[in-house]
Design a protein around this motif. Structure first.
Motif, PDB file in Angstrom:
ATOM      1  N   TYR A   1       0.835  -1.203   0.000  1.00  0.00           N
ATOM      2  CA  TYR A   1       0.000   0.000   0.000  1.00  0.00           C
ATOM      3  C   TYR A   1       0.869   1.253   0.000  1.00  0.00           C
ATOM      4  N   LEU A   2       1.908   1.252   0.815  1.00  0.00           N
ATOM      5  CA  LEU A   2       2.792   2.412   0.855  1.00  0.00           C
ATOM      6  C   LEU A   2       3.500   2.616  -0.479  1.00  0.00           C
ATOM      7  N   LYS A   3       3.868   1.531  -1.125  1.00  0.00           N
ATOM      8  CA  LYS A   3       4.600   1.622  -2.388  1.00  0.00           C
ATOM      9  C   LYS A   3       3.684   1.995  -3.550  1.00  0.00           C
ATOM     10  N   LEU A   4       2.512   1.340  -3.645  1.00  0.00           N
ATOM     11  CA  LEU A   4       1.625   1.523  -4.786  1.00  0.00           C
ATOM     12  C   LEU A   4       0.548   2.581  -4.563  1.00  0.00           C
ATOM     13  N   GLY A   5       0.245   2.871  -3.306  1.00  0.00           N
ATOM     14  CA  GLY A   5      -0.832   3.800  -3.010  1.00  0.00           C
ATOM     15  C   GLY A   5      -2.200   3.142  -3.008  1.00  0.00           C
ATOM     16  N   ARG A   6      -2.238   1.839  -3.120  1.00  0.00           N
ATOM     17  CA  ARG A   6      -3.480   1.066  -3.088  1.00  0.00           C
ATOM     18  C   ARG A   6      -3.138  -0.343  -2.627  1.00  0.00           C
ATOM     19  N   VAL A   7      -4.159  -1.091  -2.283  1.00  0.00           N
ATOM     20  CA  VAL A   7      -3.955  -2.470  -1.842  1.00  0.00           C
ATOM     21  C   VAL A   7      -4.354  -3.397  -2.983  1.00  0.00           C
ATOM     22  N   ARG A   8      -3.474  -4.269  -3.360  1.00  0.00           N
ATOM     23  CA  ARG A   8      -3.776  -5.238  -4.410  1.00  0.00           C
ATOM     24  C   ARG A   8      -4.617  -6.359  -3.819  1.00  0.00           C
ATOM     25  N   VAL A   9      -5.587  -6.811  -4.577  1.00  0.00           N
ATOM     26  CA  VAL A   9      -6.487  -7.878  -4.129  1.00  0.00           C
ATOM     27  C   VAL A   9      -5.705  -9.161  -3.876  1.00  0.00           C
ATOM     28  N   THR A  10      -4.672  -9.397  -4.659  1.00  0.00           N
ATOM     29  CA  THR A  10      -3.897 -10.632  -4.476  1.00  0.00           C
ATOM     30  C   THR A  10      -3.254 -10.677  -3.090  1.00  0.00           C
ATOM     31  N   PHE A  11      -2.807  -9.529  -2.578  1.00  0.00           N
ATOM     32  CA  PHE A  11      -2.206  -9.514  -1.242  1.00  0.00           C
ATOM     33  C   PHE A  11      -3.247  -9.813  -0.168  1.00  0.00           C
ATOM     34  N   ILE A  12      -4.455  -9.281  -0.341  1.00  0.00           N
ATOM     35  CA  ILE A  12      -5.524  -9.566   0.620  1.00  0.00           C
ATOM     36  C   ILE A  12      -5.868 -11.052   0.597  1.00  0.00           C
ATOM     37  N   LEU A  13      -5.960 -11.617  -0.600  1.00  0.00           N
ATOM     38  CA  LEU A  13      -6.264 -13.048  -0.708  1.00  0.00           C
ATOM     39  C   LEU A  13      -5.143 -13.896  -0.120  1.00  0.00           C
ATOM     40  N   ASP A  14      -3.897 -13.501  -0.337  1.00  0.00           N
ATOM     41  CA  ASP A  14      -2.775 -14.235   0.258  1.00  0.00           C
ATOM     42  C   ASP A  14      -2.862 -14.228   1.780  1.00  0.00           C
ATOM     43  N   THR A  15      -3.171 -13.076   2.344  1.00  0.00           N
ATOM     44  CA  THR A  15      -3.294 -12.966   3.802  1.00  0.00           C
ATOM     45  C   THR A  15      -4.426 -13.848   4.316  1.00  0.00           C
ATOM     46  N   ALA A  16      -5.570 -13.793   3.649  1.00  0.00           N
ATOM     47  CA  ALA A  16      -6.708 -14.623   4.067  1.00  0.00           C
ATOM     48  C   ALA A  16      -6.375 -16.105   3.954  1.00  0.00           C
ATOM     49  N   LEU A  17      -5.664 -16.488   2.909  1.00  0.00           N
ATOM     50  CA  LEU A  17      -5.284 -17.900   2.752  1.00  0.00           C
ATOM     51  C   LEU A  17      -4.350 -18.358   3.873  1.00  0.00           C
ATOM     52  N   VAL A  18      -3.383 -17.534   4.210  1.00  0.00           N
ATOM     53  CA  VAL A  18      -2.457 -17.905   5.291  1.00  0.00           C
ATOM     54  C   VAL A  18      -3.214 -18.063   6.602  1.00  0.00           C
ATOM     55  N   VAL A  19      -4.117 -17.138   6.898  1.00  0.00           N
ATOM     56  CA  VAL A  19      -4.876 -17.206   8.152  1.00  0.00           C
ATOM     57  C   VAL A  19      -5.772 -18.449   8.172  1.00  0.00           C
TER      58      VAL A  19
END
Length: 168
Positions: free
Chosen positions: A103-121
């Motif tokens: 988010y800091l780098k791109l200025g937005r949150v990529r959906v793939t990162f959210i899905l990766d986090t949800a998968l790990v949890v």
């Protein structure tokens, strides 16, 4: 830049200076707040959140190592359960930190990162069920959600706007 020795160059310089003095959208007080102050505030708060998560992770590692002495008396299975579950929590925290950094780098949150986090949890939760009494329906529900998230992850990676722009 060559010296302005002719009259046309001097007029061009005067026109450019007067155009710079005219109010633009960036000079409007509300616009400055929206364009300058708010993004800086969000960057700083996100940075503080990353720092807090890193400190929380460090405290978790210290707690895990300090608690190993007490769990040694309980047996190997108890140690394995604690280490696996806490390691999976640390991985989930790393994914959250990775999402915030993106988010800091791109200025937005990529959906793939959210899905990766949800998968790990969710995978961590499913693995935590190994050490507990569980209902088969709960496991099937967790597996169904994981399969759905994996399918979404594949779709978002395949049809990502970044992937489309890279292919051109």
């Amino acid at each position: 830049m060559p010296a302005m020795s002719n009259l046309a160059g001097k007029f061009h310089h005067i026109e450019a200076a007067s155009a710079a003095e005219q109010p633009t959208e960036a000079n409007i007080p509300g616009q400055v707040t929206a364009d300058v102050i708010y993004p800086a505030l969000v960057r700083h708060l996100t940075g503080l959140l990353i720092l807090a998560l890193c400190l929380w992770m460090l405290a978790g590692i210290i707690h895990l190592v300090a608690g190993l002495r007490e769990t040694l008396a309980a047996g190997w299975a108890s140690i394995a359960e604690h280490v696996i579950i806490k390691a999976l929590i640390m991985l989930a925290l790393l994914e959250v930190i990775r999402t915030l950094q993106a988010y800091l780098k791109l200025g937005r949150v990529r959906v793939t990162f959210i899905l990766d986090t949800a998968l790990v949890v969710l995978i961590g939760e499913l693995m935590g069920l190994w050490f507990k009494e569980y209902a088969p329906g709960k496991v099937l529900l967790g597996l169904g959600v994981i399969v759905t998230l994996v399918a979404l992850r594949i779709v978002t990676a395949r049809f990502s706007p970044e992937a489309a722009s890279d292919a051109r």
